[in-house]
Design a protein around this motif. Structure first.
Motif, short mmCIF file in Angstrom:
data_model
loop_
_atom_site.label_atom_id
_atom_site.label_comp_id
_atom_site.label_asym_id
_atom_site.label_seq_id
_atom_site.Cartn_x
_atom_site.Cartn_y
_atom_site.Cartn_z
N ALA A 158 0.76 -1.23 0.05
CA ALA A 158 0.12 0.00 -0.01
C ALA A 158 0.87 1.39 -0.13
O ALA A 158 0.59 1.96 -0.90
CB ALA A 158 -0.85 -0.01 1.16
N VAL A 159 1.93 1.16 0.99
CA VAL A 159 2.54 2.59 0.83
C VAL A 159 3.66 2.39 -0.23
O VAL A 159 3.73 3.28 -1.07
CB VAL A 159 3.35 2.58 2.33
N GLY A 179 8.30 -9.39 -2.99
CA GLY A 179 8.45 -10.74 -2.66
C GLY A 179 7.84 -11.83 -3.84
O GLY A 179 7.64 -12.99 -3.39
N LYS A 183 4.14 -9.42 -8.53
CA LYS A 183 4.41 -7.92 -7.77
C LYS A 183 5.62 -7.33 -9.12
O LYS A 183 5.14 -6.05 -8.96
CB LYS A 183 5.00 -7.96 -6.48
N TYR A 199 13.28 -10.29 -3.68
CA TYR A 199 14.24 -10.61 -2.70
C TYR A 199 13.97 -11.84 -2.33
O TYR A 199 15.15 -12.49 -1.54
CB TYR A 199 14.07 -9.42 -1.65
N ASN A 223 10.38 0.28 4.23
CA ASN A 223 9.43 -0.42 4.87
C ASN A 223 9.55 -1.64 5.51
O ASN A 223 8.49 -2.07 6.23
CB ASN A 223 8.30 -0.55 3.76
N CYS A 245 10.00 4.15 7.35
CA CYS A 245 8.90 4.13 7.35
C CYS A 245 8.14 2.87 8.31
O CYS A 245 7.58 2.91 8.88
CB CYS A 245 8.00 3.88 6.05
N TYR A 251 8.53 -7.46 12.80
CA TYR A 251 7.50 -7.38 13.81
C TYR A 251 6.96 -8.48 14.31
O TYR A 251 6.52 -8.38 15.54
CB TYR A 251 6.19 -6.93 12.76
N PHE A 276 9.87 7.80 11.04
CA PHE A 276 8.69 9.22 11.13
C PHE A 276 7.30 8.18 11.26
O PHE A 276 7.33 6.89 11.04
CB PHE A 276 8.57 9.83 9.69
N VAL A 278 3.24 8.62 10.16
CA VAL A 278 2.31 9.59 9.23
C VAL A 278 1.74 10.68 10.26
O VAL A 278 1.55 11.89 9.77
CB VAL A 278 1.27 8.91 8.55
N ASN A 326 -0.65 -9.55 -0.66
CA ASN A 326 -1.32 -8.68 -1.15
C ASN A 326 -0.52 -7.77 -2.27
O ASN A 326 0.71 -7.83 -2.10
CB ASN A 326 -1.89 -7.67 0.12
N1 LIG Z 1 5.49 5.31 9.56
C1 LIG Z 1 4.01 5.30 9.29
O1 LIG Z 1 3.38 6.08 9.79
C2 LIG Z 1 3.64 3.92 8.64
C3 LIG Z 1 2.15 4.20 8.08
C4 LIG Z 1 1.83 3.00 7.43
C5 LIG Z 1 2.59 1.89 7.18
N2 LIG Z 1 3.96 1.81 8.07
C6 LIG Z 1 4.85 0.52 7.76
O2 LIG Z 1 5.06 0.66 6.04
C7 LIG Z 1 5.35 -0.73 5.68
C8 LIG Z 1 4.37 -1.04 4.65
O3 LIG Z 1 2.96 -0.81 5.16
P1 LIG Z 1 1.64 -1.30 3.96
O4 LIG Z 1 0.49 -0.82 5.01
O5 LIG Z 1 1.97 -0.58 2.95
O6 LIG Z 1 1.70 -2.73 4.06
P2 LIG Z 1 2.02 -3.49 2.84
O7 LIG Z 1 3.25 -3.24 2.12
O8 LIG Z 1 0.70 -3.48 1.97
O9 LIG Z 1 1.76 -5.04 3.18
C9 LIG Z 1 3.02 -5.74 3.87
C10 LIG Z 1 4.01 -6.18 2.94
O10 LIG Z 1 5.06 -6.40 3.50
C11 LIG Z 1 5.78 -7.45 3.02
N3 LIG Z 1 6.52 -8.30 3.88
C12 LIG Z 1 5.88 -9.12 4.92
N4 LIG Z 1 6.78 -9.62 5.58
C13 LIG Z 1 8.00 -9.17 5.09
C14 LIG Z 1 9.43 -9.41 5.62
N5 LIG Z 1 9.66 -10.57 6.57
N6 LIG Z 1 10.40 -9.19 4.81
C15 LIG Z 1 10.05 -8.28 3.76
N7 LIG Z 1 8.82 -7.84 3.58
C16 LIG Z 1 7.75 -8.24 4.00
C17 LIG Z 1 4.98 -7.99 2.02
O11 LIG Z 1 5.27 -8.07 0.72
P3 LIG Z 1 6.37 -8.93 0.04
O12 LIG Z 1 5.61 -9.85 -0.81
O13 LIG Z 1 7.11 -7.86 -0.82
O14 LIG Z 1 7.28 -9.44 0.97
C18 LIG Z 1 3.49 -7.66 2.40
O15 LIG Z 1 2.59 -7.61 1.21
C19 LIG Z 1 5.03 -1.65 6.95
O16 LIG Z 1 6.24 -1.79 7.71
C20 LIG Z 1 4.24 -0.54 7.87
O17 LIG Z 1 4.37 -0.77 9.38
C21 LIG Z 1 4.36 3.02 8.58
#
Ligand SMILES: NC(=O)c1ccc[n+]([C@@H]2O[C@H](COP(=O)([O-])OP(=O)(O)OC[C@H]3O[C@@H](n4cnc5c(N)ncnc54)[C@H](OP(=O)(O)O)[C@@H]3O)[C@@H](O)[C@H]2O)c1
Length: 339
Positions: A158-159, A179, A183, A199, A223, A245, A251, A276, A278, A326
């Motif tokens: 998503a991000v 992954g 994708k 990766y 991310n 991010c 996690y 940071f 959001v 996803n």
């Molecule tokens: N700082 C903020 O305010 C903020 C706000 C929103 C989100 N975030 C962070 O931004 C990141 C992305 O969030 P999102 O909502 O956009 O989720 P997302 O990327 O839509 O979904 C999570 C994705 O992470 C990947 N993933 C899962 N386990 C993994 C691992 N062990 N190693 C590497 N990649 C892995 C997967 O894609 P692959 O198939 O590529 O592995 C999965 O599709 C997250 O870390 C989230 O916590 C931060």
């Protein structure tokens, strides 16, 4: 009304990857709205990686979920009964009422959505929290310039998928790490990323990254953290910027994740690494949303959503985030709009 409210509670705090018994389904009575309140029927529920952090009892930028309480989180609903002067039956609203089929909200807990800008689900994704995370993390911290190289981990999520497109709008060269080959195809063919790396299947991530970034890395939008980030850090250019991010690779780890120390690299490269959330940019949300909506309407931004159907699928949908099941924003559709 004869309906009941279905809710999903945090049944126990997970250690490692959450499982189905982390959650408990219950059925409760619907609370009728009083003066200044509205009754909402949930339409879409967001599942997000940050929710994993709220499942443990530790201080963070947002309070932990309470045991045996409804899992809170972004949701979109429809007002079906109103005792408020500000909301009418049929209004589509957004709030943090989370994993339940009905919610009786006070006026200040919800915000009315404009149904006409884009499909309402986008307010949980590209026009909502994740789109704004991409927008402000990249533009306020990453600050990509024309011709620079921007690398994004979690690039098809998503991000990440929004970060790469904004970087391209700003004239940067964009490399995504994700992954699956599906994708990669999406990133290159649909979103016009310059390069994409799987990766999970690459025999050598460092070599693939070096080949994809012959001029080094100016912005690394992180991310995921962990070994993927270690591999990117060695390619940083002088004055590189790293918006930190998320760190989803860690996690669900039960022990601390220790890797190469990054300080020397940051010093040698005069690089900036800044975490940071959001919410740091909350006072700029209206302008960020307006620019995202403009780019969306101009066709400069595209999006894909992964939408699961049915309230019962919410825990599985949440767990899918950690399996990479996803592309784009992962959402659960709970009900159709009435009309
Ligand atoms: N700082 C903020 O305010 C903020 C706000 C929103 C989100 N975030 C962070 O931004 C990141 C992305 O969030 P999102 O909502 O956009 O989720 P997302 O990327 O839509 O979904 C999570 C994705 O992470 C990947 N993933 C899962 N386990 C993994 C691992 N062990 N190693 C590497 N990649 C892995 C997967 O894609 P692959 O198939 O590529 O592995 C999965 O599709 C997250 O870390 C989230 O916590 C931060």
């Amino acid at each position: 009304m004869n309906n009941k409210n279905k809710q999903i509670l945090l049944a126990k705090r997970p250690s490692g990857t959450p499982s189905k018994d982390t959650f408990q389904f219950v059925t409760t009575e619907i609370k009728q709205p009083e003066k200044g309140e509205v009754l909402i029927r949930t339409l879409y529920v967001s599942v997000d990686p940050y929710m994993r952090g709220r499942m443990i009892d530790a201080p963070s930028y947002v309070a932990p979920f309470q045991l045996n309480e409804v899992i809170e989180g972004g949701a979109i609903g429809e007002v079906i009964e109103s005792q408020s002067d500000h909301f009418a039956e049929g209004d589509i609203i957004i709030g943090g009422f989370g994993w339940q089929t009905y919610y009786t909200a006070k006026e200040k807990e919800i915000r009315k959505l404009d149904k006409d800008i884009a499909p309402i689900s986008t307010h949980l994704g590209i026009l909502g929290m994740t789109g704004l995370t991409a927008y402000f993390g990249l533009l306020e911290i990453g600050k990509p310039k024309q011709g620079e190289t921007v690398v994004i981990s979690g690039a098809a999520g998503a991000v990440g998928s929004v970060v790469g497109q904004i970087a391209r709008i700003k004239g940067a060269r964009v490399v995504g790490i994700a992954g699956s080959d599906e994708k990669l195809q999406y990133l290159k063919e649909e979103l016009q990323f310059d390069k994409a790396i799987n990766y999970k299947t690459t025999p050598n991530l460092k070599d693939d990254l070096a080949n994809a970034c012959p001029n080094g890395v100016d912005v690394y939008f992180d991310n995921v953290g962990g070994e993927i980030s270690d591999a990117v850090h060695v390619l940083l250019n002088k004055f590189a910027r790293i918006p930190v991010c998320g760190a989803i690779s860690g996690y669900n780890l039960e022990a601390e994740d220790v890797g190469p120390r990054v300080q020397t690299t940051l010093i040698k490269k005069s690089a900036l690494m800044q975490g940071f959330t959001v919410g740091d940019f909350a006072n700029q949300f209206p302008s960020g949303t307006a620019e995202l909506a403009k780019w969306l309407n101009e066709g400069k931004l595209k999006y894909q959503e992964t939408i699961k159907e049915g309230f019962e699928t919410i825990p599985d949908a949440f767990l899918d985030l950690f399996k990479g099941n996803n592309i784009g924003k992962l959402l659960v559709k709970v009900a159709d709009i009435s009309n």
